[in-house]
Each structure stands twice: as structure tokens, then as C-alpha cells.
Enzyme design. Structure first.
Site, PDB file in Angstrom:
ATOM      1  N   ASP A   1       0.861  -1.180   0.000  1.00  0.00           N
ATOM      2  CA  ASP A   1       0.000   0.000   0.000  1.00  0.00           C
ATOM      3  C   ASP A   1       0.898   1.230   0.000  1.00  0.00           C
ATOM      4  O   ASP A   1       1.775   1.355   0.859  1.00  0.00           O
ATOM      5  CB  ASP A   1      -0.886   0.025   1.251  1.00  0.00           C
ATOM      6  CG  ASP A   1      -1.994  -1.019   1.165  1.00  0.00           C
ATOM      7  OD1 ASP A   1      -2.124  -1.658   0.107  1.00  0.00           O
ATOM      8  OD2 ASP A   1      -2.727  -1.192   2.158  1.00  0.00           O
TER       9      ASP A   1
ATOM     10  N   ASP B   1     -14.010  -5.827  -4.675  1.00  0.00           N
ATOM     11  CA  ASP B   1     -14.141  -5.922  -3.219  1.00  0.00           C
ATOM     12  C   ASP B   1     -15.483  -6.576  -2.920  1.00  0.00           C
ATOM     13  O   ASP B   1     -16.532  -6.039  -3.272  1.00  0.00           O
ATOM     14  CB  ASP B   1     -14.069  -4.529  -2.580  1.00  0.00           C
ATOM     15  CG  ASP B   1     -12.666  -3.929  -2.665  1.00  0.00           C
ATOM     16  OD1 ASP B   1     -11.703  -4.716  -2.805  1.00  0.00           O
ATOM     17  OD2 ASP B   1     -12.533  -2.694  -2.604  1.00  0.00           O
TER      18      ASP B   1
END
Lengths: 211, 252
Positions: free
Chosen positions: B11, B130
């Protein structure tokens, strides 16, 4: 020595450029690497690399749409026998014909056709990831081990008309051409620029290749 | 035989790694390029950067990271986060990404999937999904980093994007993400049994057996993990040896 990487707008040009540059810098006489679509620069190149990602027809059209590009490639590779390497779709373009989204003619430099991979349901398409290759005796595979892994990503494959032009194969689950060669023209279905150490060996061997 | 891929994911916020690793030989634990180089040397099969930079003004910081990584790591690099349109994709590819992952923008405008696949090739386009289980054995697509629920069924959606030309699906279980309780293998299996493109499993890895389960039960083509690598719990090499010992084909 000049090495031309052909820029016809294909996606991963930067990756290819950096991988060839990295390997070349380790040579005693590094190449002057140019990323170009200029026919004059191509004709003055001592080696030529044609990368390619995307659909066959789009890549072919993109090349034809750049004035003088196809003619300069023919002049260098076919007439002057300049060593040439095609990568992925850049390799498939060497064929006579492709059936990807319609029927498209290729360069016709190595006889054969580009067809869709047919595989049982549990084999996902695209054939994506690291797969091992078996190769025949060729400069391109110097210092490589049989069964070593290379990075593939494709849904179509090059069906060679003559076995002698297929210099490496992989299995998914049927046998698929992984690399081709005819005289001064070679090509890989896998991406040497993304195949870590093994890929760098192939690039090194191509840079040293004197067909 | 095609190998199962192990993909560490970083990330990245404003060009810096969030929750960085403290590798002993790392000079700057916040530098994504340094971490990528280590993963590359350890035998990662691919790399993934997820840009979580909140302000779009600061997104360019990622491009420099992508460029430097591509100059040093010769394995496939997927970049995602905030990808809205063809220009975003084009820019990332130009700077050295090999694949670009699209999440919310594909849900908002499904045509983008076909446009992107036609322009850059299926091999370049990863659709990130997601998923959250809303009713038992039914999963819905969530967008905007998981904050917004849609009424879209995950399996139907995955099939649709695959038909439109997505080359791969990055499937994250929101129920499992960050829990270290293992992948949602029912979700994975629901998608992998119906969709004919490779699926990358994501969300929930806490130990080595979770990775094995993702392959055996979830039938994933590739496994994405963040924290187990970042906190140095396992190296890529350990993961691969464990999988190889359990007869999973991996690249060693």
C-alpha cells in the site's frame, strides 16, 4: 552498435527498454538503445526488437499506420538480415495469419498461423504466469536450464507450419510454441523482460547472437 | 506446468509504504522501491502496488515509484488505486506498470473494461473486486474502498468483466481482509468455478496453511498477501517451500 526497440504505441515499452538497457550495460560494449518508430533510425540499427501487447489486428494496424515503418522493418530484417526479436504479439506478428478477433494477415516472415488456445475448463485463459519451457539447441538459450520458468501471458499461440521453426515449447496442457527462429529472425511468446534472471539470460543471448 | 503465483502487495500513500517492513538490510523502510527490490530478489512472482493517496493532486508521487521499480525489478508489476479512465491507465503503463487494476471506475462504467482491454490488451487489465457476504453464500460488490455497497452480485459481475476482456480478477474478501483468519474460500470457489480467467485471492492470510487452502479449496491461480510479508513473519522463499512441500507447483 545500435539496438532499436520499435515504438508503435504498445503498452509496456518502458519495461522492455529498461530490461534490455540493464542487460546491455553489463556487456563490454553496451549497445546504444533507441526506442523509435523512425524508419531511418531503424535502418541504421544493428539489432531490432519488436515488443507487443494487445490484440494482433490492432498491433498490425498500428504498425501499418506509421509511415515507412513496415517497409523499413522488411528492408532491415528480410533484405539486410539484421537480427530481430519479436516478443509476445511482436512474435506472433511474424506469422502468415491470425484468427484473433477476425482474420488478420501478419508479416509472413515465419510460416504458420496464430490460433486461440483450446484447453479444458480448469485451464484458465489467458495462459498467465510462470511456466517451464523445453528448448532445442540454440544460441538464445545458452546457459539456460531445461525446464526453467518464464513469464507468459497470452490467449493465442503461434502454430508453426514447420517444426524446425519452433525452438522452444511449453505445455498448457497441450504443447504450445514458446519461441521461434528462422535464420536472423527470432521471437518469444513469453516476456523475457518480465522473466527475472532467466529472461535476462535470453536478452543477453540475443544481444550476443550472430546468426 | 503453470505455477501458482505469490504476489506481495504494497500500500503506497504519497509515494511511501504504509505499514512498511523492517527488513534488516533496508535503509529506508518507507521506500516502496527498496521493498520491491527485496521481494524481487526473494523470488516474488509479481509485485502489486495499491495507491491509497487520498488527494489526486499527490498521485504523481506514485508514478516516480513505478518508474524506479520498473528500472530495477524485471517481474510483472500491477498498479491500482484511483484508476478512473484510459488516460490514467496509459500514464501508469508509460511509467513502467505491466498491468493496471481498476476497481470502482469499472463498476461505475462497465464499458471502461472493454475499452481498456481493446486498447491495451486483456493481459494488461486486472479488475479488482471488493466482495462482502451479505446473505449466506451470496456476495455483493462494494466500491470506493469498500465504503459503498452496490446491489451487484460478485459472481455475475466477475463473469461480465471477464467477457468484456478483463485478463484477470483480483478478488478481495472484505469480511476477511485484515482478520488473518484465512481467505474466504467459499467466495473464491464460487468465482473460480464459474469464471474462466485467472483469479488472484486476496484478504485474510494469516499463516502458511491459509495460502495452501486458497489454492486447494478456493482454486485461486495466484495469492496476494501484504502483512505476512511486510512484518517479516514469512519470507517469500518460506512460503514457496511450504507450498512446494505440499505438492503445489511454484517457481523456486
Amino acid at each position: 552498435m545500435n539496438l532499436a526497440i520499435i515504438n508503435f504505441g504498445s503498452g509496456n515499452l518502458h519495461s522492455v527498454h529498461k530490461a534490455f538497457e540493464s542487460v546491455s550495460l553489463d556487456l563490454s560494449n553496451p549497445y546504444n538503445i533507441i526506442v523509435t518508430n523512425d524508419p531511418k533510425e531503424i535502418q541504421s540499427a544493428d539489432k531490432i526488437v519488436l515488443p507487443g501487447v494487445g490484440a494482433f489486428g490492432d498491433c498490425k494496424n498500428a504498425i501499418l499506420n506509421i509511415e515507412g515503418l513496415h517497409a523499413s522493418l522488411e528492408a532491415s530484417v528480410i533484405k539486410n538480415k539484421v537480427p530481430f526479436m519479436g516478443i509476445c504479439v511482436g512474435m506472433q506478428l511474424l506469422a502468415d495469419l491470425s484468427y484473433e478477433f477476425g482474420t488478420h494477415s501478419g508479416f509472413g516472415w515465419i510460416p504458420g498461423e496464430v490460433r486461440r488456445i483450446t484447453s479444458p475448463k480448469e485451464y484458465k485463459i489467458p495462459h498467465m504466469g510462470w511456466n517451464e519451457i523445453t528448448f532445442s539447441d540454440h544460441k538464445l538459450f545458452d546457459n539456460c536450464e531445461q525446464g526453467s520458468d518464464f513469464y507468459f501471458v497470452h490467449s493465442f499461440y503461434f502454430q508453426n507450419q514447420k517444426n524446425e521453426h519452433s525452438i522452444a515449447t511449453t505445455k498448457y496442457p497441450d504443447q504450445i510454441t514458446a519461441a521461434v527462429c528462422k535464420e536472423n529472425i527470432c521471437g518469444t511468446q513469453f516476456h523475457p523482460e518480465k522473466s527475472h534472471r532467466n529472461g535476462k539470460k535470453i536478452i543477453h543471448n540475443f544481444l550476443e547472437w550472430k546468426p | 506446468m503453470l505455477k501458482k503465483r505469490i504476489i506481495p502487495c504494497l500500500d503506497v500513500d504519497n509515494g511511501r509504504v504504509v505499514k512498511g517492513v523492517n527488513f534488516i538490510d533496508l535503509v529506508d523502510a518507507g521506500d516502496p522501491v527498496e521493498q520491491a527490490i527485496i521481494y524481487n530478489a526473494e523470488g516474488a512472482d509479481e509485485l502489486c502496488f495499491l495507491d491509497i493517496t487520498a488527494s489526486s493532486d499527490n498521485r504523481d508521487t506514485l508514478l516516480e515509484v513505478v518508474k524506479k521499480t520498473a528500472e530495477n525489478c524485471f517481474i510483472p508489476l500491477t498498479v491500482g488505486g484511483g484508476v478512473r479512465n484510459l488516460d490514467d491507465i496509459s500514464r501508469l503503463l508509460h511509467f513502467g506498470a505491466d498491468k493496471v487494476s481498476i476497481n470502482t471506475a469499472a463498476v461505475d462504467n462497465i464499458d471502461l473494461v472493454a475499452e481498456a482491454a481493446n486498447k491495451y490488451g486483456s493481459s494488461t487489465i486486472v479488475i479488482a473486486v471488493d466482495a462482502k457476504e451479505t446473505v449466506e453464500n451470496q456476495w455483493k460488490v462494494f466500491t470506493h474502498g469498500g465504503r459503498k455497497e452496490t446491489n451487484i452480485d460478485v459472481v455475475t459481475y466477475c463473469n461480465e468483466v471477464a467477457k468484456l476482456g478483463a485478463g484477470e480478477i483480483l478478488l478481495t474478501s472484505m469480511d476477511r481482509d485484515g482478520t488473518k483468519s484465512g481467505f474466504d474460500n467459499k467466495l473464491l470457489k464460487a468465482v473460480t468455478s464459474k469464471v474462466n480467467v485467472p483469479v488472484i485471492a486476496s484478504g485474510g492470510v494469516g499463516n502458511l496453511s491459509h495460502l495452501l487452502d486458497g489454492i486447494l479449496e478456493g482454486e485461486a491461480s495466484a495469492l496476494l498477501a501484504a502483512s505476512i510479508f511486510h512484518f517479516g513473519e514469512y519470507s517469500i522463499g518460506e512460503v514457496k517451500r511450504y507450498l512446494a512441500d505440499n505438492n503445489i507447483p511454484v517457481r523456486i
